[in-house]
Scaffold this motif. Structure first.
Motif, PDB file in Angstrom:
ATOM      1  N   ARG A   1       7.261  10.778  -5.367  1.00 49.92           N
ATOM      2  CA  ARG A   1       7.116   9.464  -4.738  1.00 49.92           C
ATOM      3  C   ARG A   1       6.093   9.539  -3.603  1.00 49.92           C
ATOM      4  O   ARG A   1       5.924  10.594  -2.979  1.00 49.92           O
ATOM      5  CB  ARG A   1       8.439   8.994  -4.124  1.00 49.92           C
ATOM      6  CG  ARG A   1       9.611   8.898  -5.071  1.00 49.92           C
ATOM      7  CD  ARG A   1       9.653   7.581  -5.760  1.00 49.92           C
ATOM      8  NE  ARG A   1      10.928   7.415  -6.477  1.00 49.92           N
ATOM      9  CZ  ARG A   1      11.111   6.500  -7.385  1.00 49.92           C
ATOM     10  NH1 ARG A   1      10.141   5.672  -7.704  1.00 49.92           N
ATOM     11  NH2 ARG A   1      12.265   6.404  -8.009  1.00 49.92           N
ATOM     12  N   SER A   2       5.480   8.407  -3.306  1.00 44.32           N
ATOM     13  CA  SER A   2       4.623   8.325  -2.125  1.00 44.32           C
ATOM     14  C   SER A   2       5.471   8.572  -0.895  1.00 44.32           C
ATOM     15  O   SER A   2       6.580   8.034  -0.778  1.00 44.32           O
ATOM     16  CB  SER A   2       3.967   6.942  -2.029  1.00 44.32           C
ATOM     17  OG  SER A   2       3.031   6.779  -3.050  1.00 44.32           O
TER      18      SER A   2
ATOM     19  N   SER B   1       0.860  -1.193   0.000  1.00 41.48           N
ATOM     20  CA  SER B   1       0.000   0.000   0.000  1.00 41.48           C
ATOM     21  C   SER B   1       0.889   1.232   0.000  1.00 41.48           C
ATOM     22  O   SER B   1       2.027   1.200   0.472  1.00 41.48           O
ATOM     23  CB  SER B   1      -0.948   0.007   1.200  1.00 41.48           C
ATOM     24  OG  SER B   1      -0.236   0.142   2.405  1.00 41.48           O
ATOM     25  N   ALA B   2       0.342   2.294  -0.542  1.00 41.22           N
ATOM     26  CA  ALA B   2       1.066   3.561  -0.618  1.00 41.22           C
ATOM     27  C   ALA B   2       0.118   4.680  -0.223  1.00 41.22           C
ATOM     28  O   ALA B   2      -1.041   4.706  -0.645  1.00 41.22           O
ATOM     29  CB  ALA B   2       1.596   3.797  -2.028  1.00 41.22           C
ATOM     30  N   ALA B   3       0.611   5.582   0.598  1.00 44.85           N
ATOM     31  CA  ALA B   3      -0.183   6.731   1.013  1.00 44.85           C
ATOM     32  C   ALA B   3      -0.468   7.617  -0.198  1.00 44.85           C
ATOM     33  O   ALA B   3       0.356   7.706  -1.111  1.00 44.85           O
ATOM     34  CB  ALA B   3       0.551   7.516   2.086  1.00 44.85           C
ATOM     35  N   PRO B   4      -1.604   8.266  -0.202  1.00 38.37           N
ATOM     36  CA  PRO B   4      -1.939   9.124  -1.343  1.00 38.37           C
ATOM     37  C   PRO B   4      -1.128  10.415  -1.402  1.00 38.37           C
ATOM     38  O   PRO B   4      -1.071  11.051  -2.447  1.00 38.37           O
ATOM     39  CB  PRO B   4      -3.420   9.424  -1.144  1.00 38.37           C
ATOM     40  CG  PRO B   4      -3.650   9.252   0.327  1.00 38.37           C
ATOM     41  CD  PRO B   4      -2.680   8.204   0.786  1.00 38.37           C
TER      42      PRO B   4
ATOM     43  N   ILE C   1      13.421   3.022  -1.173  1.00 38.03           N
ATOM     44  CA  ILE C   1      12.884   1.695  -1.475  1.00 38.03           C
ATOM     45  C   ILE C   1      12.142   1.704  -2.805  1.00 38.03           C
ATOM     46  O   ILE C   1      12.304   0.793  -3.627  1.00 38.03           O
ATOM     47  CB  ILE C   1      11.997   1.193  -0.319  1.00 38.03           C
ATOM     48  CG1 ILE C   1      12.869   0.905   0.912  1.00 38.03           C
ATOM     49  CG2 ILE C   1      11.207  -0.047  -0.740  1.00 38.03           C
ATOM     50  CD1 ILE C   1      12.082   0.625   2.190  1.00 38.03           C
ATOM     51  N   GLN C   2      11.353   2.740  -3.054  1.00 34.99           N
ATOM     52  CA  GLN C   2      10.640   2.825  -4.335  1.00 34.99           C
ATOM     53  C   GLN C   2      11.624   2.908  -5.497  1.00 34.99           C
ATOM     54  O   GLN C   2      11.409   2.294  -6.551  1.00 34.99           O
ATOM     55  CB  GLN C   2       9.687   4.034  -4.328  1.00 34.99           C
ATOM     56  CG  GLN C   2       8.509   3.850  -3.382  1.00 34.99           C
ATOM     57  CD  GLN C   2       7.710   5.121  -3.216  1.00 34.99           C
ATOM     58  OE1 GLN C   2       6.834   5.409  -4.020  1.00 34.99           O
ATOM     59  NE2 GLN C   2       8.015   5.892  -2.169  1.00 34.99           N
ATOM     60  N   HIS C   3      12.708   3.652  -5.315  1.00 40.21           N
ATOM     61  CA  HIS C   3      13.743   3.772  -6.346  1.00 40.21           C
ATOM     62  C   HIS C   3      14.344   2.397  -6.644  1.00 40.21           C
ATOM     63  O   HIS C   3      14.499   2.017  -7.813  1.00 40.21           O
ATOM     64  CB  HIS C   3      14.834   4.736  -5.847  1.00 40.21           C
ATOM     65  CG  HIS C   3      16.002   4.880  -6.746  1.00 40.21           C
ATOM     66  ND1 HIS C   3      16.236   6.021  -7.483  1.00 40.21           N
ATOM     67  CD2 HIS C   3      17.040   4.039  -7.040  1.00 40.21           C
ATOM     68  CE1 HIS C   3      17.360   5.870  -8.187  1.00 40.21           C
ATOM     69  NE2 HIS C   3      17.859   4.671  -7.927  1.00 40.21           N
TER      70      HIS C   3
END
Length: 162
Positions: free
Chosen positions: A104-105, A80-83, A132-134
């Motif tokens: 990024r979130s 899940s990712a925050a909006p 982490i997203q990267h």
């Protein structure tokens, strides 16, 4: 432990997706150890296995100033990712000298395995979430350059050939 060679953009191997890790043991632990040493050698805060030409879903991250808090993510997945988002000025050891603000979130939940194959879940926020997203982008065959405009790519190519 060894310092591994890091692939540099535009090496086409950086565009290949990584495969899930299915076998845990000494070879994986050695890879993780070598990746950490390589990341620290390059003064980076994150590194993915595809960057060292290993097509496995392995990520190492350490945002500590004294290299004391390594985080190992095997087969990581954002559950899940925050909006809410922020722009983070990102660089990449595979694209030296290139920095780009990436949206990024700000907060993500991660499901992953550790180097021994134990599953865990964690919430990452701020720079850790961006890092982490990267690195997950790398696992999916995407680099920082995939977020760049044509003009930014062209400017990088010109500056890299000087």
């Amino acid at each position: 432990m060894a310092i591994l060679g890091v692939l540099r953009y535009p090496d086409p191997r950086l565009s290949k997706s990584a495969h899930p890790v299915e076998v845990f043991g000494h070879a994986l632990e050695e890879l993780v150890s070598d990746m950490l040493e390589t990341m620290y050698h390059h003064q980076a805060i994150g590194l993915s296995a595809p960057q060292v030409n290993v097509k496995k879903q392995v990520v190492v991250v350490d945002l500590s100033e004294n290299q004391s808090s390594p985080l190992v993510l095997i087969n990581p997945m954002v559950s899940s990712a925050a909006p809410d988002h922020s722009h983070f000025e990102e660089g990449c050891v595979s694209i030296p000298g290139f920095y780009l603000p990436i949206r990024r979130s700000r907060s993500i939940q991660i499901e992953a395995l550790d180097a021994q194959g134990h599953s865990f879940s964690m919430i990452a926020e701020g720079w850790l979430a961006a890092c982490i997203q990267h690195e997950i982008d790398h696992l999916n065959g995407q680099t920082l350059m995939d977020h760049a405009t044509m003009k930014q790519r062209s400017q990088y190519r010109r500056s890299a050939h000087r």
